[in-house]
Motif scaffolding. Sequence first.
Motif, short mmCIF file in Angstrom:
data_model
loop_
_atom_site.label_atom_id
_atom_site.label_comp_id
_atom_site.label_asym_id
_atom_site.label_seq_id
_atom_site.Cartn_x
_atom_site.Cartn_y
_atom_site.Cartn_z
N VAL A 284 7.94 7.10 5.13
CA VAL A 284 8.79 6.01 4.64
C VAL A 284 9.93 5.72 5.62
CG1 VAL A 284 10.36 5.29 2.79
CG2 VAL A 284 8.22 6.46 2.22
N ALA A 285 10.50 6.76 6.22
CA ALA A 285 11.58 6.57 7.18
C ALA A 285 11.10 5.76 8.40
CB ALA A 285 12.13 7.92 7.63
N CYS A 286 9.87 5.97 8.80
CA CYS A 286 9.32 5.22 9.94
C CYS A 286 9.17 3.73 9.64
CB CYS A 286 7.97 5.80 10.34
SG CYS A 286 8.07 7.45 11.09
N LEU A 287 9.18 3.35 8.36
CA LEU A 287 9.00 1.94 7.98
C LEU A 287 10.31 1.15 7.99
CD1 LEU A 287 6.57 2.35 4.94
CD2 LEU A 287 5.99 1.93 7.33
N PHE B 199 0.83 -1.20 0.00
CA PHE B 199 0.00 0.00 0.00
C PHE B 199 0.87 1.26 0.00
CE2 PHE B 199 -2.19 3.41 2.23
CZ PHE B 199 -3.40 3.47 1.57
N ILE B 200 1.88 1.29 0.88
CA ILE B 200 2.79 2.44 0.95
C ILE B 200 3.55 2.60 -0.36
CG2 ILE B 200 4.77 3.44 2.14
CD1 ILE B 200 2.20 3.48 3.77
N LEU B 201 3.98 1.47 -0.94
CA LEU B 201 4.69 1.52 -2.22
C LEU B 201 3.80 2.13 -3.30
CD1 LEU B 201 7.28 0.62 -3.79
CD2 LEU B 201 6.06 -1.49 -4.34
N GLY B 202 2.52 1.76 -3.30
CA GLY B 202 1.59 2.34 -4.27
C GLY B 202 1.46 3.84 -4.09
N VAL B 203 1.38 4.29 -2.83
CA VAL B 203 1.25 5.72 -2.55
C VAL B 203 2.48 6.47 -3.07
CG1 VAL B 203 1.17 7.46 -0.73
CG2 VAL B 203 -0.26 5.42 -0.56
N VAL B 204 3.68 5.95 -2.74
CA VAL B 204 4.92 6.65 -3.12
C VAL B 204 5.15 6.60 -4.63
CG1 VAL B 204 7.43 6.65 -2.88
CG2 VAL B 204 5.98 6.27 -0.87
N LEU B 205 5.01 5.40 -5.22
CA LEU B 205 5.30 5.24 -6.63
C LEU B 205 4.35 6.04 -7.51
CD1 LEU B 205 6.81 3.88 -8.99
CD2 LEU B 205 5.25 1.94 -8.75
N TYR B 206 3.04 5.81 -7.33
CA TYR B 206 2.07 6.48 -8.18
C TYR B 206 1.92 7.96 -7.80
CZ TYR B 206 0.78 1.89 -9.94
OH TYR B 206 0.81 0.64 -10.53
N GLY B 207 2.08 8.26 -6.50
CA GLY B 207 1.97 9.65 -6.07
C GLY B 207 3.05 10.52 -6.68
N THR B 208 4.30 10.06 -6.63
CA THR B 208 5.39 10.85 -7.21
C THR B 208 5.36 10.83 -8.74
OG1 THR B 208 6.85 8.93 -6.96
CG2 THR B 208 6.93 10.60 -5.24
N ALA C 156 15.07 2.92 3.53
CA ALA C 156 16.05 3.94 3.91
C ALA C 156 16.49 4.75 2.68
CB ALA C 156 17.26 3.31 4.58
N VAL C 157 16.77 4.06 1.57
CA VAL C 157 17.18 4.75 0.35
C VAL C 157 16.06 5.64 -0.18
CG1 VAL C 157 17.84 4.40 -2.07
CG2 VAL C 157 18.88 3.00 -0.28
N THR C 158 14.83 5.12 -0.17
CA THR C 158 13.69 5.90 -0.66
C THR C 158 13.46 7.13 0.20
OG1 THR C 158 12.66 3.87 -1.50
CG2 THR C 158 11.24 5.80 -1.26
N ALA C 159 13.55 6.98 1.53
CA ALA C 159 13.38 8.13 2.42
C ALA C 159 14.46 9.17 2.19
CB ALA C 159 13.40 7.67 3.88
N ALA C 160 15.71 8.72 2.02
CA ALA C 160 16.81 9.65 1.76
C ALA C 160 16.61 10.39 0.44
CB ALA C 160 18.14 8.90 1.75
N ALA C 161 16.11 9.67 -0.57
CA ALA C 161 15.87 10.29 -1.88
C ALA C 161 14.76 11.34 -1.78
CB ALA C 161 15.50 9.22 -2.90
N ARG D 151 13.89 11.84 -9.65
CA ARG D 151 13.15 10.60 -9.88
C ARG D 151 14.09 9.41 -9.92
NH1 ARG D 151 8.21 8.33 -9.18
NH2 ARG D 151 7.74 6.83 -10.82
N THR D 152 15.28 9.58 -10.49
CA THR D 152 16.24 8.49 -10.60
C THR D 152 16.69 8.00 -9.23
OG1 THR D 152 17.03 9.38 -12.71
CG2 THR D 152 18.44 7.78 -11.59
N PHE D 153 17.02 8.94 -8.35
CA PHE D 153 17.46 8.57 -6.99
C PHE D 153 16.34 7.88 -6.23
CE2 PHE D 153 20.60 12.37 -7.07
CZ PHE D 153 21.50 11.60 -7.80
N GLN D 154 15.13 8.40 -6.40
CA GLN D 154 14.00 7.81 -5.68
C GLN D 154 13.73 6.39 -6.15
OE1 GLN D 154 10.25 8.84 -7.00
NE2 GLN D 154 9.18 8.42 -5.10
N ALA D 155 13.88 6.14 -7.44
CA ALA D 155 13.59 4.81 -7.99
C ALA D 155 14.61 3.77 -7.58
CB ALA D 155 13.53 4.90 -9.52
#
Length: 547
Positions: free
Chosen positions: A524-527, A306-315, A370-375, A396-400
């Motif tokens: 995301v960092a809390c996860l 669910f969180i992945l869907g929010v982050v991926l499609y949201g961004t 951790a990488v996604t939160a940092a991005a 977008r590249t760093f986040q992916a």
Amino acid sequence: MAVGDVATVEVAPAQTASTQVSPEWSGWRPSHNPWAVALTVTLATFMEVLDSSIANVALRHIAGGFSAGQDESTWVLTSYLVSNAVVLPISAWLATRFGRKRFYMTCVAVFTASSFLCGLAPSLGMLIFFRVLQGAGGGGLAPSEQAILADTFAPSKRGIAFAVYGMAVVVAPAIGPTLGGWITDNYTWRWIFYINIPVGLLSLFLTQRMVEDPPYLAVERKRSFGARVDYMGLGLVALGMSCLQIVLDKGEELDWFGSPWITFFCGLAVVALISWVVWEWRHPDPIVDVRLFKHRNFATAMFFTFILGVVLYGTTVLIPQFLQSLLGYPAVRAGEALAGGGIMMLIMMPISGLLVSRVDPRGMMSFGFAVTAAALVYMTTHMTLGMDFTTAALLRTFQAAGLPFIFIPSNTLAYVGIAQEKNNQVSSMNTFIRNVGGSIGIALITTFVSRQTQKHQTFLASHTSSGNHQFQSAVSGLTQTLVQKGFDPVSASNHAWAQMQAMIQAHSANLAYVDVVSIMALVVACLVPLPFFMKRGLPGTGAPMGH
């Protein structure tokens, strides 16, 4: 438990003899090369996921072609999403009852035929109707593919198999806007539907030759015909998901609960979906087996999905929207900013797939979060009105880079402790939850950006009074500059005030986008530590056991 700890799998005690897989089935493998099967089923899924995003940039052309308003044309998207959302949760039941291969091929055929009809649509009403059919056909593709991969590959190879699946569902939305913009600019919007036809026909041919149902599905199919059809569950999920999708897609446009229609549909969705969960939990042969949430791995994996869907499609919506509305990028150029993320995921997906059977998948997921939160934190510091295209693409590249380390281990660990005959249910729920997360994420992000923009604009406007000497000095300086360019004093003053107002609006929106990304980074960092609540699986496989 630290990375590298070995934990044994606790097979759910609720599994009885009727849910165990017979020994002669456990060693079943398809007669064709598993990678040929994987590429075959990925073909149609990629086509469907691509189509769900490719039409976004063509709405203006569609509205113009039918002399319709922009609000009317958005039903081209809403109708697809509604029918897609209805079919997703029941696709596992349909695949079991009618045979997974037959159901999958039917979905491909319906999707392909309705794509052709969408291209031929003589009116907006007919296009919306054909999009409903297209969404219904597309709803069963991704869940069926994931279940086929889970049965086709040995546990030790499922990670890399899910990497192939992951490429389809995360890369397609990234290139969809760019491809859709290029097609509509160079040809006509009808070709965004026609391009599905050769892909669909090829998929049907290859599926007929390559894909086969495992023996346990034949037994499950016979058993399902002896059970009563759960019409109540079917009706409740169809009603609930239809209303929910309409609320999420039209809420911001109609001012959410300021609209009686949105309030009505939201209330109906809540009542229907709660009733559906209670009904399915008690039903002996449910359409959707919600009792799977009793398994710790499955429930946790669905939360992460669910969180992945929010982050991926949201961004995916957030970045092009920022570039178009604040920096003046055309739709195609804004879509190209997402291409770097697609390339990054193409590189990282196979790496994640290979690692998932060699290291603790829970540690991989923690690293991915951790990488996604940092991005996302990096994005908050570089998302400015002076941002150039290279910086936008790098965001977008760093986040992916971190997403594959969440997607593949989560998919793999979701099957731990689940009986093999529930593979269809797991894959169906996984896709369903990710899409719901995406829809909710897009709706929340769009609304929050709008609300925060108003908040920041009110704050900044409060500093534009005559008592603010810095602001008055800026207006006077801009007025003098315009006078020197030939404007008369009155016009120069009006233009200066208008430009300052536009600047305030742009900065307010910029701050709102940064607020949204900051909240996503915090969530995301809390996860990061949460994956270690899951069971790892047997060492050396990183894959579902309990089959």
